[in-house]
Design an enzyme around this catalytic site. Structure first.
Site, PDB file in Angstrom:
ATOM      1  N   GLY A   1      -3.204  -9.847  32.250  1.00 49.64           N
ATOM      2  CA  GLY A   1      -4.111  -8.733  32.019  1.00 49.64           C
ATOM      3  C   GLY A   1      -5.036  -8.365  33.152  1.00 49.64           C
TER       4      GLY A   1
ATOM      5  N   GLU B   1      -0.506 -15.752  32.673  1.00 48.39           N
ATOM      6  CA  GLU B   1       0.693 -14.918  32.652  1.00 48.39           C
ATOM      7  C   GLU B   1       0.431 -13.584  33.341  1.00 48.39           C
ATOM      8  OE1 GLU B   1       1.125 -14.511  28.460  1.00 48.39           O
ATOM      9  OE2 GLU B   1       1.359 -16.663  28.146  1.00 48.39           O
ATOM     10  N   PRO B   2       0.053 -13.589  34.605  1.00 46.84           N
ATOM     11  CA  PRO B   2      -0.237 -12.326  35.277  1.00 46.84           C
ATOM     12  C   PRO B   2       1.046 -11.601  35.694  1.00 46.84           C
ATOM     13  CG  PRO B   2      -0.451 -14.138  36.816  1.00 46.84           C
ATOM     14  CD  PRO B   2      -0.080 -14.743  35.494  1.00 46.84           C
ATOM     15  N   GLY B   3       1.079 -10.316  35.442  1.00 50.68           N
ATOM     16  CA  GLY B   3       2.196  -9.495  35.892  1.00 50.68           C
ATOM     17  C   GLY B   3       1.692  -8.497  36.921  1.00 50.68           C
ATOM     18  N   ARG B   4       0.927  -7.512  36.427  1.00 50.15           N
ATOM     19  CA  ARG B   4       0.462  -6.414  37.268  1.00 50.15           C
ATOM     20  C   ARG B   4      -0.291  -6.906  38.504  1.00 50.15           C
ATOM     21  NH1 ARG B   4      -0.769  -1.446  34.931  1.00 50.15           N
ATOM     22  NH2 ARG B   4      -1.016  -2.577  32.986  1.00 50.15           N
TER      23      ARG B   4
ATOM     24  N   ARG C   1       4.642   5.795  34.259  1.00 50.86           N
ATOM     25  CA  ARG C   1       3.250   5.507  33.894  1.00 50.86           C
ATOM     26  C   ARG C   1       2.363   6.745  33.769  1.00 50.86           C
ATOM     27  NH1 ARG C   1      -0.104   2.759  35.981  1.00 50.86           N
ATOM     28  NH2 ARG C   1      -0.716   1.563  34.177  1.00 50.86           N
TER      29      ARG C   1
ATOM     30  N   TYR D   1       0.997   6.993  30.052  1.00 54.89           N
ATOM     31  CA  TYR D   1      -0.387   6.519  29.824  1.00 54.89           C
ATOM     32  C   TYR D   1      -1.428   7.414  30.480  1.00 54.89           C
ATOM     33  CZ  TYR D   1       2.458   2.225  29.557  1.00 54.89           C
ATOM     34  OH  TYR D   1       3.424   1.302  29.295  1.00 54.89           O
TER      35      TYR D   1
ATOM     36  N   CYS E   1      12.647  18.909  33.435  1.00 53.52           N
ATOM     37  CA  CYS E   1      12.213  20.038  32.613  1.00 53.52           C
ATOM     38  C   CYS E   1      11.282  19.612  31.486  1.00 53.52           C
ATOM     39  CB  CYS E   1      13.439  20.747  32.056  1.00 53.52           C
ATOM     40  SG  CYS E   1      14.727  19.589  31.588  1.00 53.52           S
TER      41      CYS E   1
ATOM     42  N   TYR F   1       5.446  -2.346  36.614  1.00 56.11           N
ATOM     43  CA  TYR F   1       5.799  -1.399  35.551  1.00 56.11           C
ATOM     44  C   TYR F   1       6.274  -0.062  36.130  1.00 56.11           C
ATOM     45  CZ  TYR F   1       3.248  -5.017  33.058  1.00 56.11           C
ATOM     46  OH  TYR F   1       2.819  -6.235  32.588  1.00 56.11           O
TER      47      TYR F   1
END
Ligand code: LLP
Length: 433
Positions: free
Chosen positions: A238, A288-291, A327, A331, A358, A387
């Site tokens: 996170g 658990e870091p991803g970003r 993204r 978002y 389109c 992501y």
């Protein structure tokens, strides 16, 4: 910090000119910086030096085999969420025996695959799932190592679609029923209780939600250690990144001066805030870091097709689109966009940067100030390493983009641009037509 910088008026990734990458590998194309990933990894692990920490890279953020190999060589474990991800880690030579398997709806075959591959722990999301894992493990004649994901009901203050730690979200078991589910787990023959887990959301840019969640969990974690001898506490991922000042944030001096008086999250501030809360538990701490690991280590390179002057609005139409980077459409995410040829002082335009699909939602940026652009100019959409490619699709029968990894002056295409033949390879026209 990251390694995308202007040099001689050109944007470079480490020692490589992005113009050259676009010429050799085409656009749209993701470009990743190996040294940025290495630095992110070591900064986060250094900041947790006060506890026995294990970084399980959340590979959902970027699961390219080369990226996984890089993490594996750094000593990372992985946070896996599907059978496909388990197979990817195996294909990249990563260690499944130190990794964790998460997800709200794990299929029977996926649980079997995880157990057969000697997964370190399965993160259980509900009582029903606990019973399923017990049955599957029994069928294999094994014990399943598990941790329960507890929903601490704290507000991560992030985008509604990526917040996970509130009681209205679908994730984890309610805080108040956590002890009950552990009691059930302890009574199941094929379950071995190994830890406890939380994850409150993504792109969190303040330490307070982490502090609130870990603080709230602390007495429960102590109790679980006493009752069931758990060995670890996973505090999830996170950690957010600086999307709004993506280019500037490559410079250490920017962090000293410009980040809102030092309030933006850094791994050091994160470590300083959470380590004291975790130390006395004397447990292994999983992250658990991803970003944070890959977000600022990647850009999407895209070329200008046309510049269109609409009624009261300018549009820069590029060859990348929402299928390549979802993204912004999904978002309303902000991604900084910069020209590969550094803009000279002078005329700028206010424009929307849009793809050719389109749909009005196919828009990377609205009302951005950009230098004057012309057909053929190259743009870099920053902070696209997490992501990005993993959420790409083939809408409008557009091919999946290429991915390129840079390491110093070395360049490798780590995913070839998809061919039309591959796009239609699984489709069949039946005989009755
Ligand atoms: N652990 C669990 C259980 C997760 O669900 C996630 C992300 C992570 C770790 C890694 O979170 P991170 O460190 O990357 O924030 N597609 C969205 C983000 C979805 C995150 C889903 N879960 C986006 O593009 O913003």
């Amino acid at each position: 910090m990251h390694q995308f910088k202007y040099r001689d008026n050109k944007l470079f990734c480490e020692s490589v000119d992005l113009d050259r990458i676009a010429a050799e590998h085409g656009t749209p194309c993701y470009v990743y910086s190996a040294n940025t990933i290495r630095e992110n990894y070591s900064r986060l692990s250094d900041s947790l030096a006060g506890v026995n920490a294990r970084i399980c890279y959340a590979m959902k953020a970027n699961s390219n085999l080369a990226v996984l190999r890089l993490f594996s060589s750094l000593g990372a474990a992985f946070d896996l969420v599907s059978g496909g991800e388990i197979r990817r880690v195996a294909a990249a030579g990563g260690n499944i025996g130190t990794s964790v398997f998460a997800g709200v709806g794990k299929r029977v075959e996926e649980i079997e695959l995880a157990l057969r591959n000697g997964i370190f722990s399965i993160h259980v999301e509900s009582e029903a799932e606990l019973h399923r894992i017990d049955r599957v493990a029994g069928g294999l004649g094994r014990k399943a190592p598990v941790a329960v994901r507890v929903n601490p009901d704290v507000d991560a203050g992030t985008h509604a679609k990526i917040t996970t730690g509130k009681s209205e979200n679908k994730f984890g078991v309610p805080f108040d029923s956590a002890l009950d589910i552990y009691r059930t787990a302890a009574g199941l023959e094929n379950i071995e209780i190994r830890g406890v887990q939380i994850h409150i959301g993504s792109q969190i840019t303040r330490v307070d939600p982490f502090v609130a969640a870990v603080g709230k969990m602390h007495p429960l974690v102590e109790e679980l250690k006493k009752r069931y001898g758990i060995g670890y506490f996973s505090i999830g991922g996170g950690l957010g990144i600086a999307y709004e000042h993506a280019l500037a944030s490559g410079d250490p001096a920017w962090w000293d001066k410009e980040d809102g008086g030092g309030s933006l999250l850094t791994p050091e501030r994160y470590g300083e805030a959470v380590v004291p809360l975790l130390k006395d538990l004397d447990l292994e701490v999983l992250l658990e870091p991803g970003r944070f690991m890959v977000g600022n280590a990647g850009v999407l390179l895209t070329r200008v097709e046309h510049v269109k002057h609409g009624a009261g609005r300018n549009f820069v139409i590029v060859d990348g689109a929402m299928n390549d980077l979802l993204r912004p459409a999904m978002y309303d995410a902000y991604h900084e966009i910069v020209p590969v040829a550094e803009a000279r002082e002078g005329d700028s335009v206010n424009a929307d940067v849009v793809g050719p699909i389109c749909e009005s939602g196919d828009c990377f940026a609205r009302q951005r100030t950009l230098p004057q652009l012309a057909e053929g100019d190259l743009l870099a959409v920053l902070s696209a390493g997490a992501y990005g490619f993993v959420m790409a699709g083939r809408y409008n029968t557009r091919a999946m983009p290429a991915e390129v990894l840079v390491d110093g002056d070395k360049v490798a295409e780590v995913t070839a641009r998809e061919t039309f033949e591959r796009i239609i390879a699984n489709e069949r026209i039946p005989d009755f037509l």
